[in-house]
Design a protein around this motif. Structure first.
Motif, PDB file in Angstrom:
ATOM      1  N   ARG A 193      -2.157 -11.920   6.242  1.00 39.48           N
ATOM      2  CA  ARG A 193      -2.549 -12.693   7.427  1.00 39.48           C
ATOM      3  C   ARG A 193      -1.616 -13.875   7.677  1.00 39.48           C
ATOM      4  O   ARG A 193      -1.531 -14.388   8.794  1.00 39.48           O
ATOM      5  CB  ARG A 193      -3.998 -13.174   7.290  1.00 39.48           C
ATOM      6  N   ILE A 194      -0.901 -14.293   6.640  1.00 41.41           N
ATOM      7  CA  ILE A 194       0.075 -15.374   6.790  1.00 41.41           C
ATOM      8  C   ILE A 194       1.480 -14.811   7.022  1.00 41.41           C
ATOM      9  O   ILE A 194       2.203 -15.252   7.918  1.00 41.41           O
ATOM     10  CB  ILE A 194       0.067 -16.277   5.544  1.00 41.41           C
ATOM     11  N   LEU A 195       1.868 -13.824   6.210  1.00 37.31           N
ATOM     12  CA  LEU A 195       3.216 -13.265   6.297  1.00 37.31           C
ATOM     13  C   LEU A 195       3.433 -12.433   7.549  1.00 37.31           C
ATOM     14  O   LEU A 195       4.469 -12.539   8.210  1.00 37.31           O
ATOM     15  CB  LEU A 195       3.495 -12.365   5.082  1.00 37.31           C
ATOM     16  N   CYS A 196       2.483 -11.567   7.852  1.00 41.74           N
ATOM     17  CA  CYS A 196       2.693 -10.557   8.889  1.00 41.74           C
ATOM     18  C   CYS A 196       1.360 -10.202   9.552  1.00 41.74           C
ATOM     19  O   CYS A 196       0.882  -9.065   9.416  1.00 41.74           O
ATOM     20  CB  CYS A 196       3.343  -9.318   8.289  1.00 41.74           C
ATOM     21  N   PRO A 197       0.754 -11.148  10.267  1.00 46.32           N
ATOM     22  CA  PRO A 197      -0.591 -10.914  10.805  1.00 46.32           C
ATOM     23  C   PRO A 197      -0.664  -9.786  11.828  1.00 46.32           C
ATOM     24  O   PRO A 197      -1.747  -9.244  12.065  1.00 46.32           O
ATOM     25  CB  PRO A 197      -0.943 -12.265  11.445  1.00 46.32           C
ATOM     26  N   GLU A 198       0.466  -9.420  12.441  1.00 49.72           N
ATOM     27  CA  GLU A 198       0.463  -8.334  13.426  1.00 49.72           C
ATOM     28  C   GLU A 198       0.662  -6.970  12.790  1.00 49.72           C
ATOM     29  O   GLU A 198       0.520  -5.941  13.453  1.00 49.72           O
ATOM     30  CB  GLU A 198       1.557  -8.579  14.467  1.00 49.72           C
ATOM     31  N   LYS A 199       1.015  -6.954  11.521  1.00 52.05           N
ATOM     32  CA  LYS A 199       1.277  -5.684  10.843  1.00 52.05           C
ATOM     33  C   LYS A 199      -0.021  -4.997  10.436  1.00 52.05           C
ATOM     34  O   LYS A 199      -1.103  -5.584  10.446  1.00 52.05           O
ATOM     35  CB  LYS A 199       2.150  -5.907   9.600  1.00 52.05           C
ATOM     36  N   ILE A 200       0.127  -3.727  10.034  1.00 52.22           N
ATOM     37  CA  ILE A 200      -1.015  -2.982   9.510  1.00 52.22           C
ATOM     38  C   ILE A 200      -1.578  -3.689   8.286  1.00 52.22           C
ATOM     39  O   ILE A 200      -0.864  -4.395   7.572  1.00 52.22           O
ATOM     40  CB  ILE A 200      -0.606  -1.537   9.140  1.00 52.22           C
ATOM     41  N   ASP A 201      -2.871  -3.506   8.048  1.00 52.63           N
ATOM     42  CA  ASP A 201      -3.486  -4.112   6.876  1.00 52.63           C
ATOM     43  C   ASP A 201      -3.264  -3.244   5.648  1.00 52.63           C
ATOM     44  O   ASP A 201      -2.686  -2.145   5.725  1.00 52.63           O
ATOM     45  CB  ASP A 201      -4.967  -4.401   7.118  1.00 52.63           C
ATOM     46  N   THR A 202      -3.715  -3.740   4.520  1.00 55.56           N
ATOM     47  CA  THR A 202      -3.503  -3.039   3.250  1.00 55.56           C
ATOM     48  C   THR A 202      -4.068  -1.628   3.280  1.00 55.56           C
ATOM     49  O   THR A 202      -3.407  -0.662   2.863  1.00 55.56           O
ATOM     50  CB  THR A 202      -4.156  -3.833   2.103  1.00 55.56           C
ATOM     51  N   ALA A 203      -5.304  -1.483   3.757  1.00 54.75           N
ATOM     52  CA  ALA A 203      -5.954  -0.167   3.756  1.00 54.75           C
ATOM     53  C   ALA A 203      -5.177   0.834   4.597  1.00 54.75           C
ATOM     54  O   ALA A 203      -5.057   2.020   4.223  1.00 54.75           O
ATOM     55  CB  ALA A 203      -7.386  -0.297   4.270  1.00 54.75           C
ATOM     56  N   THR A 204      -4.625   0.386   5.726  1.00 54.50           N
ATOM     57  CA  THR A 204      -3.884   1.305   6.593  1.00 54.50           C
ATOM     58  C   THR A 204      -2.574   1.712   5.942  1.00 54.50           C
ATOM     59  O   THR A 204      -2.160   2.880   6.032  1.00 54.50           O
ATOM     60  CB  THR A 204      -3.632   0.661   7.966  1.00 54.50           C
ATOM     61  N   TRP A 205      -1.888   0.770   5.298  1.00 55.43           N
ATOM     62  CA  TRP A 205      -0.653   1.116   4.578  1.00 55.43           C
ATOM     63  C   TRP A 205      -0.930   2.176   3.516  1.00 55.43           C
ATOM     64  O   TRP A 205      -0.232   3.189   3.427  1.00 55.43           O
ATOM     65  CB  TRP A 205      -0.043  -0.130   3.938  1.00 55.43           C
ATOM     66  N   LEU A 206      -1.956   1.950   2.732  1.00 55.22           N
ATOM     67  CA  LEU A 206      -2.308   2.909   1.680  1.00 55.22           C
ATOM     68  C   LEU A 206      -2.715   4.259   2.277  1.00 55.22           C
ATOM     69  O   LEU A 206      -2.363   5.323   1.740  1.00 55.22           O
ATOM     70  CB  LEU A 206      -3.435   2.346   0.819  1.00 55.22           C
ATOM     71  N   GLU A 207      -3.434   4.226   3.384  1.00 55.40           N
ATOM     72  CA  GLU A 207      -3.857   5.462   4.030  1.00 55.40           C
ATOM     73  C   GLU A 207      -2.657   6.282   4.491  1.00 55.40           C
ATOM     74  O   GLU A 207      -2.594   7.503   4.255  1.00 55.40           O
ATOM     75  CB  GLU A 207      -4.752   5.150   5.224  1.00 55.40           C
ATOM     76  N   ILE A 208      -1.699   5.635   5.141  1.00 56.31           N
ATOM     77  CA  ILE A 208      -0.553   6.372   5.681  1.00 56.31           C
ATOM     78  C   ILE A 208       0.321   6.924   4.564  1.00 56.31           C
ATOM     79  O   ILE A 208       0.774   8.077   4.630  1.00 56.31           O
ATOM     80  CB  ILE A 208       0.247   5.464   6.631  1.00 56.31           C
ATOM     81  N   VAL A 209       0.544   6.146   3.524  1.00 54.53           N
ATOM     82  CA  VAL A 209       1.351   6.643   2.410  1.00 54.53           C
ATOM     83  C   VAL A 209       0.641   7.807   1.713  1.00 54.53           C
ATOM     84  O   VAL A 209       1.261   8.824   1.372  1.00 54.53           O
ATOM     85  CB  VAL A 209       1.673   5.522   1.417  1.00 54.53           C
ATOM     86  N   GLY A 210      -0.670   7.687   1.520  1.00 55.20           N
ATOM     87  CA  GLY A 210      -1.424   8.790   0.927  1.00 55.20           C
ATOM     88  C   GLY A 210      -1.374  10.044   1.778  1.00 55.20           C
ATOM     89  O   GLY A 210      -1.247  11.166   1.262  1.00 55.20           O
ATOM     90  N   LEU A 211      -1.465   9.888   3.096  1.00 59.16           N
ATOM     91  CA  LEU A 211      -1.348  11.034   4.004  1.00 59.16           C
ATOM     92  C   LEU A 211       0.032  11.667   3.905  1.00 59.16           C
ATOM     93  O   LEU A 211       0.163  12.905   3.909  1.00 59.16           O
ATOM     94  CB  LEU A 211      -1.607  10.590   5.443  1.00 59.16           C
ATOM     95  N   ALA A 212       1.075  10.846   3.838  1.00 62.30           N
ATOM     96  CA  ALA A 212       2.433  11.375   3.712  1.00 62.30           C
ATOM     97  C   ALA A 212       2.540  12.257   2.478  1.00 62.30           C
ATOM     98  O   ALA A 212       3.121  13.355   2.535  1.00 62.30           O
ATOM     99  CB  ALA A 212       3.442  10.228   3.644  1.00 62.30           C
TER     100      ALA A 212
END
Length: 396
Positions: A193-212
């Motif tokens: 929320r401080i570094l990259c508030p517009e980016k995907i959140d943790t859960a979405t990052w993990l979801e996309i990598v798991g899907l890949a």
């Protein structure tokens, strides 16, 4: 009673998974003797898991645009479309850059760019990215395309109203061979929320990598370290990566995480708000090496390949990291832009001979590899790529 340092290190060397509390205890120690012992254990675990050979890849970066809709607090690369320094390469320029890489022996193109809402064909972001890939793959079918982070997958899906699996499948079909595990920064939403508030959140990052992984696309993994994150948040990040890899193994996915890369923060040209908060411009090598060793011990046998960033640490620092648990020195990184624009002093490209000479100072053997860590012959690579360069020059 808390376990002793020897107990924790012996558990790691025996193949056991360290607990978050044990990993944190390794990170929190400031005793130089203890840190030296941690280094020795990490180097021993590296030797047991992957041997003495230090690997490297001959690759070229292709950052096709720095126009980006987001405003990450650490990024000196992004530009608005109408600002000085903004660029957006045309199709011919991208193929020309790939051809230059091939002519210099590259087996991989690492391709990422800003999130440019104008990058569309017939109103579709996905069609733009598909054409980008197919142009390169059509010219160089043997070139490995390591392309598009989880953030870019989410961006395409959002722009076109598609599901993540649909985007990943389409990109893979077009010719993407693996996905960079960037945009992870720190997998803790308080930090994000401080570094990259517009980016995907943790859960979405993990979801996309798991899907890949489930869809047959290998990924890497990274951590942006040495800024505002705490040791506890660093361990949380490592734990989430380890759990993700464990799930891939349990689910018997066709592909998994191939490597872990620490990316220490470079703040010289970063936006002033974060730069002031961090209070320095260049990474602290000692802190990065300490975290390098703990990362090796914590990720254990789940992610066996570890790589430093010579762009961020300098070649001498990256070479030192090879004695703290790393087994790979990275790539030649022809035309590196993102970190260099942040003020890193490591350079934008290294030759194969320079990488080999650095490895030789450790009296360890070197081996060229492909993106997925298969050893390859330099002679074979040059023959294949020379043939493709010739085809590109022939009249159609």
């Amino acid at each position: 009673m808390a376990p002793t340092l020897d107990t924790v290190l012996n558990r790691a060397l025996s193949g056991a998974d360290l607990t978050p509390e044990e990993g944190l205890s390794l990170l929190l120690t400031q005793d130089l003797g203890a840190i030296a012992t941690i280094r020795t254990a990490a180097d021993e675990l590296r030797s047991r898991l992957v041997g003495e050979t230090v690997t490297y890849v001959v690759n070229r970066n292709l950052n096709f645009t720095n126009i980006c809709e987001q405003h990450c607090s650490f990024c000196a690369f992004r530009r608005d479309g109408d600002s000085d320094g903004a660029f957006w390469l045309d199709w011919e320029a991208m193929v020309a850059k790939a051809a230059d890489g091939v002519a210099r022996g590259a087996t991989e193109i690492c391709m990422q760019g800003g999130l440019n809402p104008e990058a569309k064909i017939d109103g579709s972001s996905l069609r733009y990215y598909q054409r980008l890939v197919s142009n390169l793959k059509g010219a160089f079918p043997h070139l490995h395309l390591h392309a598009f982070s989880p953030q870019e997958v989410q961006f395409i899906a959002r722009e076109d109203g598609l599901s993540f699996p649909a985007v990943i499948t389409a990109l893979k079909t077009a010719g993407v061979d693996s996905m960079p595990g960037t945009a992870a920064e720190v997998l803790d939403d308080v930090v994000r929320r401080i570094l990259c508030p517009e980016k995907i959140d943790t859960a979405t990052w993990l979801e996309i990598v798991g899907l890949a992984h489930r869809l047959g696309l290998p990924t890497t993994s990274t951590m942006l370290c040495g800024h505002i994150e705490t040791p506890d948040q660093q361990i949380t990040h490592l734990d989430r990566l380890r759990t993700l890899q464990q799930q891939a193994v349990q689910q018997q996915t066709p592909t998994r995480i191939t490597e872990f890369i620490l990316l220490p923060f470079v703040g010289q040209q970063a936006p002033k708000s974060l730069r002031r908060r961090v209070g320095r411009d260049q990474p602290i090598l000692a802190d990065t090496l300490h975290l390098t060793a703990v990362s090796r011990l914590y990720l254990g046998h789940w992610i066996p390949n570890h790589q430093p960033s010579w762009v961020k640490l300098g070649l001498a620092g990256a070479t030192e990291a090879l004695t703290w648990g790393c087994n790979d020195i990275g790539g030649t990184l022809m035309e590196e832009h993102i970190t260099t624009m942040a003020g890193a002093q490591g350079g934008t490209c290294l030759t194969v001979a320079t990488l080999q000479d650095a490895i030789a100072t450790l009296e360890r053997p070197h081996q060229q590899r492909d993106t997925l860590y298969h050893p390859i012959s330099e002679v074979m690579t040059s023959e294949v790529m020379a043939t493709e360069s010739l085809k590109l020059c022939l009249p159609s």
